[in-house]
Design an enzyme around this catalytic site. Sequence first.
Site, PDB file in Angstrom:
ATOM      1  N   GLU A  45       1.074   1.946   4.611  1.00  0.00           N
ATOM      2  CA  GLU A  45       0.730   0.582   5.028  1.00  0.00           C
ATOM      3  C   GLU A  45      -0.345  -0.035   4.135  1.00  0.00           C
ATOM      4  O   GLU A  45      -0.236  -1.201   3.745  1.00  0.00           O
ATOM      5  CB  GLU A  45       0.257   0.564   6.486  1.00  0.00           C
ATOM      6  CG  GLU A  45      -0.029  -0.855   6.991  1.00  0.00           C
ATOM      7  CD  GLU A  45      -0.544  -0.876   8.420  1.00  0.00           C
ATOM      8  OE1 GLU A  45      -0.542  -1.970   9.012  1.00  0.00           O
ATOM      9  OE2 GLU A  45      -0.948   0.179   8.930  1.00  0.00           O
ATOM     10  N   ARG A 100      -1.036   0.680   1.033  1.00  0.00           N
ATOM     11  CA  ARG A 100      -0.445   0.392  -0.276  1.00  0.00           C
ATOM     12  C   ARG A 100       0.411  -0.872  -0.225  1.00  0.00           C
ATOM     13  O   ARG A 100       0.394  -1.680  -1.160  1.00  0.00           O
ATOM     14  CB  ARG A 100       0.400   1.586  -0.735  1.00  0.00           C
ATOM     15  CG  ARG A 100      -0.395   2.710  -1.376  1.00  0.00           C
ATOM     16  CD  ARG A 100       0.412   3.992  -1.482  1.00  0.00           C
ATOM     17  NE  ARG A 100       0.442   4.697  -0.209  1.00  0.00           N
ATOM     18  CZ  ARG A 100       1.346   5.595   0.127  1.00  0.00           C
ATOM     19  NH1 ARG A 100       2.332   5.898  -0.708  1.00  0.00           N
ATOM     20  NH2 ARG A 100       1.298   6.205   1.290  1.00  0.00           N
ATOM     21  N   ASN A 146      -1.053   9.837   7.260  1.00  0.00           N
ATOM     22  CA  ASN A 146      -2.320   9.137   7.475  1.00  0.00           C
ATOM     23  C   ASN A 146      -3.450  10.094   7.835  1.00  0.00           C
ATOM     24  O   ASN A 146      -4.582   9.926   7.387  1.00  0.00           O
ATOM     25  CB  ASN A 146      -2.153   8.082   8.575  1.00  0.00           C
ATOM     26  CG  ASN A 146      -1.594   6.778   8.038  1.00  0.00           C
ATOM     27  OD1 ASN A 146      -2.313   5.937   7.532  1.00  0.00           O
ATOM     28  ND2 ASN A 146      -0.280   6.628   8.114  1.00  0.00           N
TER      29      ASN A 146
END
Length: 299
Positions: free
Chosen positions: A84, A86, A118
């Site tokens: 996300e 990136r 993540n």
Amino acid sequence: MTRRKSIKGQLSGLVDGMEAASRSAHGSTNAPVSSIRTGAAHQPRRRAEDANLQDLVTSIREQGILQPLLIRPIPGGYELVAGERRLRAAQLAGLTEVPVHIRDLTDAQALEAALVENLQREGMEIIDEVDATLALVANRLGIHRDAARHRLMAMLSSKVEADSPELDELFALLGKGTWQSFAKNKLRILNWPENVLSAMRNQGLAYTIAGIIAAAPTEYQAELLQFALGKTSKAQVRARAKELNPPKSRRIDRQATIVMARKLASERWLASLNDQDERELEDWLGKMPDRIRQALKPT
């Protein structure tokens, strides 16, 4: 009952840089930024606009995106599974296409890939880390989030071996300690007041400040929370908490002191004491502070 497929086997190709993804049927390619939809259910970071995002934008402008995003096909385009920050940085950098790995993933696989990817990165807010880890445990054990929370706490307190090997393997992959340390040291914050947790999740309330509010008496928490959300520091919140709930000063029970003095001055009361009572009274008088002993001496 057949044991579930090994975690390492199921996660292979979904994490660790997604190297195996490039060998999937869809391979590695570029995809239009406009075709990628973010799936909130798969994004553990609620506040992707963190302070380091601009550094990533600069890096992408200079070097491009070094690690492709992971996406999965959906009707009308693709859904983002991992990457996300990136994607957001690419949008800010003005890119119209981004490198991607496209995988056909079930909802459970997509969730797991997003959570693990993540959790293995730095800079996650602790509330996001706790929520993501708990979601990963729930997904791995095939139970609901609340049930996973209770299962962890029950295992910690009773030292039940059920699910322990699988959780040992899962946390080893994450590289963030053991499930025991997670349950003991981090999971407890979910016991904090719901409005405090909501502020952590949605308004960026710092963990250290949230802890001060959660420890305050219930009647002061709402006011402290409002005060803390006014961009105040930890020191300011701590000072405000002390103002609202100052330490209670120790006061002498004057009535009891007067009664005690009268008893000690009463010949009749002293004569009623047996040998054991007298010894205990002498011991007690021997421990009396010097200042009080001096004040009691006959003048």
